[in-house]
Design a protein around this motif. Structure first.
Motif, short mmCIF file in Angstrom:
data_model
loop_
_atom_site.label_atom_id
_atom_site.label_comp_id
_atom_site.label_asym_id
_atom_site.label_seq_id
_atom_site.Cartn_x
_atom_site.Cartn_y
_atom_site.Cartn_z
N VAL A 1 0.45 -0.68 0.14
CA VAL A 1 -0.45 0.30 0.04
C VAL A 1 0.97 1.27 0.31
N ASN A 2 0.54 2.75 -0.72
CA ASN A 2 1.27 3.43 -0.82
C ASN A 2 0.41 4.63 -1.25
N VAL A 3 0.27 5.83 -0.09
CA VAL A 3 -0.01 6.62 -0.27
C VAL A 3 0.11 8.08 -1.94
N ASP A 4 -0.34 8.19 -2.98
CA ASP A 4 -0.62 8.59 -4.28
C ASP A 4 -0.34 9.83 -4.26
N SER A 5 0.89 10.23 -4.75
CA SER A 5 1.24 12.14 -4.81
C SER A 5 0.33 12.97 -4.58
#
Length: 295
Positions: free
Chosen positions: A246-250
């Motif tokens: 899981v990653n936070v978008d820009s």
């Protein structure tokens, strides 16, 4: 004429010599039983060694004959054991195949129990598109079995895809890894996201999810992602896979990441087809509301 008589005479002489030798041997053998005297001495130096030699040769010949018989017996037994071993290997392979097949059927049974709200029919995969991945494949059930387009297809572990083409006795299924977008949600929080099939990513064993709200709800690795209630063609609650990253978008508003599909898209053999579609549920819901309003 004279030469012929000479040859006949020589043959007679040889016959007499042989007879005499035999008589001599018999006599020597008889006198060999004498315990003392010159005859005994002569026998000790002539007949006795000859008898020992004959006994040794006889024993050796008997041993060779016995070994030959034993060798034949061992060869026959070895051939029988090889045949039995080959049969056992074949039976063992068949038992292993049946054990694997039973395990797959058990997985299908569990999936059937977990989705008991939906009617289903079992089918076998009979062909694929020729690639290593089952991105599109054919099953052995068609319209004669009640199969229609847009019916969802499951394996023993989760969502496989959707029926795209139907013949009388076969149907084509497009899998979720074949460049399709599915409205999905996190199992525990019900937060909505989009799962996107990607043939390049599936080579790494994953597919992508995106447009997940970046809110206070934590999404952990291993979290289940299922089809959402707002999906236009997929029924709600069908397992797609497990979050692996899981990653936070820009934009800092959404999150994206990857999931490991619940289904092994390299080893599909049996599937379950849900014999109702999302549109059927919508139509039935509308019909129920209409009936209620009429009352």
């Amino acid at each position: 004429m004279k030469t012929r008589n000479q040859k006949g005479l020589e043959s007679k002489y040889w016959l007499l010599i042989i007879v005499a030798a035999c008589i001599l041997c018999m006599a020597a053998t008889f006198f060999a039983g004498v315990k003392s005297g010159p005859v005994r001495v002569i026998a000790d130096y002539t007949v006795v060694p000859m008898q020992k030699g004959i006994n040794v040769i006889g024993t050796w010949v008997n041993g060779v004959a016995d070994n030959f018989v034993t060798l034949k017996s061992v060869q026959k037994e070895n051939k029988t054991l090889k045949e039995q071993n080959a049969n056992l290997k074949m039976e063992n392979n068949q038992l292993q195949q049946k054990a694997v097949e039973l395990e797959r059927f058990y997985d299908l049974y569990k999936m059937d129990q977990n989705t008991s709200d939906y009617p289903k029919v079992g089918a076998r995969v009979i062909a694929n598109d020729g690639s290593n991945w089952f991105t599109s494949f054919t099953i052995d059930k068609g319209s004669a079995d009640g199969i229609r387009e847009d019916m969802n297809v499951l394996s023993g572990n989760g969502l496989v895809g959707i029926v795209t083409k139907v013949n009388a006795h076969s149907s084509t299924v497009r899998s979720i890894i074949d460049e399709v977008n599915i409205s999905s949600m996190i199992m525990t929080t019900f937060d909505q996201c989009i799962v996107s099939g990607d043939l390049k990513l599936i080579n790494n064993g994953v597919v992508k999810f995106e447009q997940l709200a970046n809110n206070e709800n934590e999404v952990a690795v291993g979290e289940q992602i299922v089809t959402s209630n707002i999906s236009s063609k997929y029924l709600q609650g069908l397992l797609i896979g497990y979050v692996s990253e899981v990653n936070v978008d820009s934009n800092n508003l959404t999150r994206s990441g990857y999931i490991i599909p619940a289904v092994d898209f390299k080893k599909l053999q049996e599937v379950l087809v849900i014999t109702t579609t999302k549109q059927d549920l919508i139509d039935n819901g509308n019909q129920t509301q209409s009936d209620s309003s009429e009352k």
